[in-house]
Design an enzyme around this catalytic site. Sequence first.
Site, mmCIF file in Angstrom:
data_model
loop_
_atom_site.group_PDB
_atom_site.id
_atom_site.type_symbol
_atom_site.label_atom_id
_atom_site.label_comp_id
_atom_site.label_asym_id
_atom_site.label_seq_id
_atom_site.Cartn_x
_atom_site.Cartn_y
_atom_site.Cartn_z
ATOM 1 N N TRP A 114 -1.459 7.912 9.798
ATOM 2 C CA TRP A 114 -2.432 7.203 8.969
ATOM 3 C C TRP A 114 -3.693 7.068 9.789
ATOM 4 O O TRP A 114 -3.690 6.594 10.918
ATOM 5 C CB TRP A 114 -1.909 5.857 8.467
ATOM 6 C CG TRP A 114 -1.225 4.966 9.449
ATOM 7 C CD1 TRP A 114 -1.643 4.629 10.695
ATOM 8 C CD2 TRP A 114 0.010 4.271 9.228
ATOM 9 N NE1 TRP A 114 -0.755 3.763 11.273
ATOM 10 C CE2 TRP A 114 0.265 3.522 10.387
ATOM 11 C CE3 TRP A 114 0.907 4.191 8.156
ATOM 12 C CZ2 TRP A 114 1.401 2.718 10.516
ATOM 13 C CZ3 TRP A 114 2.024 3.393 8.288
ATOM 14 C CH2 TRP A 114 2.257 2.671 9.461
ATOM 15 N N ASP A 119 -5.003 22.074 9.301
ATOM 16 C CA ASP A 119 -5.363 21.013 8.362
ATOM 17 C C ASP A 119 -6.115 21.532 7.140
ATOM 18 O O ASP A 119 -6.404 22.717 7.022
ATOM 19 C CB ASP A 119 -6.199 19.955 9.109
ATOM 20 C CG ASP A 119 -5.768 18.550 8.737
ATOM 21 O OD1 ASP A 119 -5.556 18.296 7.539
ATOM 22 O OD2 ASP A 119 -5.647 17.708 9.646
ATOM 23 N N GLU A 168 -1.307 0.987 -5.499
ATOM 24 C CA GLU A 168 -1.281 2.321 -6.096
ATOM 25 C C GLU A 168 -0.282 2.401 -7.249
ATOM 26 O O GLU A 168 -0.398 3.263 -8.122
ATOM 27 C CB GLU A 168 -0.920 3.371 -5.033
ATOM 28 C CG GLU A 168 -2.076 3.793 -4.122
ATOM 29 C CD GLU A 168 -2.420 2.794 -3.025
ATOM 30 O OE1 GLU A 168 -1.682 1.792 -2.852
ATOM 31 O OE2 GLU A 168 -3.437 2.996 -2.326
ATOM 32 N N ASN A 180 0.840 -1.199 0.000
ATOM 33 C CA ASN A 180 0.000 0.000 0.000
ATOM 34 C C ASN A 180 0.874 1.246 0.000
ATOM 35 O O ASN A 180 1.959 1.257 0.587
ATOM 36 C CB ASN A 180 -0.912 0.046 1.230
ATOM 37 C CG ASN A 180 -1.928 1.174 1.112
ATOM 38 O OD1 ASN A 180 -2.835 1.102 0.281
ATOM 39 N ND2 ASN A 180 -1.755 2.239 1.881
ATOM 40 N N GLY A 215 -5.177 2.509 4.374
ATOM 41 C CA GLY A 215 -4.413 1.294 4.092
ATOM 42 C C GLY A 215 -3.256 1.057 5.046
ATOM 43 O O GLY A 215 -3.059 -0.060 5.538
ATOM 44 N N TYR A 241 0.359 10.242 4.119
ATOM 45 C CA TYR A 241 -0.034 10.505 5.511
ATOM 46 C C TYR A 241 1.034 11.417 6.114
ATOM 47 O O TYR A 241 2.211 11.058 6.112
ATOM 48 C CB TYR A 241 -0.083 9.210 6.340
ATOM 49 C CG TYR A 241 -0.690 8.005 5.635
ATOM 50 C CD1 TYR A 241 -2.021 8.009 5.201
ATOM 51 C CD2 TYR A 241 0.071 6.860 5.425
ATOM 52 C CE1 TYR A 241 -2.558 6.891 4.575
ATOM 53 C CE2 TYR A 241 -0.456 5.739 4.810
ATOM 54 C CZ TYR A 241 -1.777 5.758 4.378
ATOM 55 O OH TYR A 241 -2.301 4.647 3.759
ATOM 56 N N ARG A 242 0.611 12.551 6.632
ATOM 57 C CA ARG A 242 1.592 13.519 7.148
ATOM 58 C C ARG A 242 2.400 12.947 8.306
ATOM 59 O O ARG A 242 1.938 12.049 9.025
ATOM 60 C CB ARG A 242 0.878 14.787 7.592
ATOM 61 C CG ARG A 242 0.045 14.590 8.843
ATOM 62 C CD ARG A 242 -0.418 15.912 9.409
ATOM 63 N NE ARG A 242 -1.117 15.706 10.657
ATOM 64 C CZ ARG A 242 -2.428 15.912 10.828
ATOM 65 N NH1 ARG A 242 -3.180 16.332 9.830
ATOM 66 N NH2 ARG A 242 -2.975 15.717 12.009
HETATM 67 C C1 LIG Z 1 -1.710 16.657 1.054
HETATM 68 C C2 LIG Z 1 -2.427 15.487 1.622
HETATM 69 C C3 LIG Z 1 -2.226 15.103 2.931
HETATM 70 C C4 LIG Z 1 -2.882 14.011 3.481
HETATM 71 N N1 LIG Z 1 -2.640 13.675 4.778
HETATM 72 C C5 LIG Z 1 -3.246 12.579 5.303
HETATM 73 C C6 LIG Z 1 -2.964 12.176 6.635
HETATM 74 O O1 LIG Z 1 -2.192 12.815 7.343
HETATM 75 N N2 LIG Z 1 -3.572 11.050 7.105
HETATM 76 C C7 LIG Z 1 -4.438 10.314 6.337
HETATM 77 O O2 LIG Z 1 -4.936 9.300 6.810
HETATM 78 N N3 LIG Z 1 -4.740 10.692 5.068
HETATM 79 C C8 LIG Z 1 -4.154 11.799 4.542
HETATM 80 N N4 LIG Z 1 -4.422 12.171 3.257
HETATM 81 C C9 LIG Z 1 -5.414 11.400 2.470
HETATM 82 C C10 LIG Z 1 -4.856 10.098 1.972
HETATM 83 O O3 LIG Z 1 -3.635 10.278 1.320
HETATM 84 C C11 LIG Z 1 -5.861 9.456 1.019
HETATM 85 O O4 LIG Z 1 -7.025 9.162 1.762
HETATM 86 C C12 LIG Z 1 -5.332 8.210 0.358
HETATM 87 O O5 LIG Z 1 -6.286 7.741 -0.586
HETATM 88 C C13 LIG Z 1 -5.051 7.122 1.356
HETATM 89 O O6 LIG Z 1 -4.609 5.978 0.677
HETATM 90 P P1 LIG Z 1 -4.932 4.534 1.256
HETATM 91 O O7 LIG Z 1 -6.368 4.258 0.939
HETATM 92 O O8 LIG Z 1 -4.002 3.635 0.526
HETATM 93 O O9 LIG Z 1 -4.670 4.577 2.706
HETATM 94 C C14 LIG Z 1 -3.777 13.265 2.686
HETATM 95 C C15 LIG Z 1 -3.981 13.636 1.369
HETATM 96 C C16 LIG Z 1 -3.328 14.724 0.824
HETATM 97 C C17 LIG Z 1 -3.570 15.095 -0.597
HETATM 98 MN MN LIG Z 2 -4.412 2.010 -0.732
#
Ligand SMILES: Cc1cc2nc3c(=O)[nH]c(=O)nc-3n(C[C@H](O)[C@H](O)[C@H](O)COP(=O)(O)O)c2cc1C
Ligand SMILES: [Mn+2]
Length: 484
Positions: free
Chosen positions: A186, A281, A232, A168, A191, A172-173
């Site tokens: 996360w 945020d 991805e 995955n 994921g 995630y910041r």
């Molecule tokens: C700039 C930016 C920052 C993000 N920060 C976070 C974060 O800190 N935590 C989080 O869970 N998702 C964050 N997201 C959203 C996830 O990247 C997004 O939900 C992504 O689809 C997660 O992928 P996953 O389904 O594989 O977990 C952020 C998105 C962007 C564009």
């Molecule tokens: Mn994913």
Amino acid sequence: MYADLSAFLTDLDQRGLLTRVSEPVHPDLEIAAVTDRACKSAGGGPALLFENPTGFDIPVATNVFGSLERMCLALGVKSLDDLAREINELMTPAMPEGIIDALRMLPMVGRLRDLMPKTVKDAPCQEIVQRDGTLDELPILKCWPEDGGRYVTLPLVFTRDPETGVRNIGTYRMQVFDGRTTAMHWQRHKGGAQHHRVAERLGERLDVAVALSPEPVLTYAATAPMPEGLDELLLGGFLARRRIELVKCVTVDLEVPASSHIVLEGYVEPGERRREGPFGDHTGFYSQPDDFPVFHLTCITRRRRPTYLTTIVGIPPMEDFYLGMASERIFLPIIQKTVPEIVDMHFPAEGIFHNLVIISIDKRYPGHARKIMNAVWGLGQLMFSKTVVVVDKDVNVHDVREVAWIVGTHMDPVRDVQMTKGPVDDLDDAAELPAYGGKMGIDATRKWASEGYTRNWPARIRMTAPADRRAGEIWARLAKASAR
Ligand SMILES: Cc1cc2nc3c(=O)[nH]c(=O)nc-3n(C[C@H](O)[C@H](O)[C@H](O)COP(=O)(O)O)c2cc1C
Ligand SMILES: [Mn+2]
């Protein structure tokens, strides 16, 4: 397609879409403040390259994806709808009729094969290997005054499911605690969190690799709402139109994009949590402190001369609006495979994705709008949608003013509002409980007799075509006359 971030920045520069900032600007608030100005200018402002962040010799790039034009360039298309069309074709493979047809389909078959990533031996991201490297060497920003610290805001976080090995990538910041540790933000629905959950059940440490400043398609792919279990990098390969090159990490059992400028290798321990936040945020408000897993750095690998790519989130519109817009277009055809009555879909910037989703439908049966709401609340990350507005297909969902007009005129609040409860975004501070709260669907379609509406639905005002044509001619003459 751009081989790496450097190629993208060079091209943006040549097209006049990048502003270089040569004077020293501080990573502590100043870079964010300048970036915010750019994001708030017409069309999203230029991409920014801070060549001399105060105290660092690594340039900082921001707002790189922050316009529709740059988002399209990054994904190698003229318009995002072209991409949607391509995805639709890929998912609707017609059976070839005869040899000519079969030959014509070959490029598509090739395209599917080209999705798979491949591993290479040498990679730019490992020109320098620093087993004792620290985060203090990187120009990581403090974005807003009340932030709990410096945050890596655009990382590609790589993990594998400890049981299935499925990869995955998520953005995630990461809040910097010290030179060798950060938070790993996360959220529970994502994921990375699921992989960590499995690792905790097994009592195992979870390897994590964080790629920074990779080739542009991957920065997008990591934010994309890919269905759980779908890599991805397949989306990345599709967008790049070639296989994504990966290289084995030095200290953890993971692979990262060879094109990355910087890679942070490390791990997350089972059971360990630490206070993260506050953070300004993308809601436009500070997310409150909460406990999150801790990332331990084992190694930094990087290019000799890297650029640090990052983003600022805050009061919309910001750069993330354009990343979300790409997902809106790319995932529409995929959603339509399950819910074909959906004609179009829009997340307005002010709705920050999960607060407001506008959907137009080809209404076919009584209660159809409610079926759509329920589908949305059950579909991947669309489940976070707090307000879902459903309109008929003749309404342009991208025109928020038209939608407001239609909702106002078509909705009877007592009859047409559907309240429910379910999981909500972690960032929803209005919900009574964290991540669990209320949702509202508004059926703003025309109501049918079969839905209990027995009065006559009014007709929308429209001019006749001949009168409209004539008006066009007259209006043009009047405009010319007044210009004289
Ligand atoms: C700039 C930016 C920052 C993000 N920060 C976070 C974060 O800190 N935590 C989080 O869970 N998702 C964050 N997201 C959203 C996830 O990247 C997004 O939900 C992504 O689809 C997660 O992928 P996953 O389904 O594989 O977990 C952020 C998105 C962007 C564009
Ligand atoms: Mn994913």
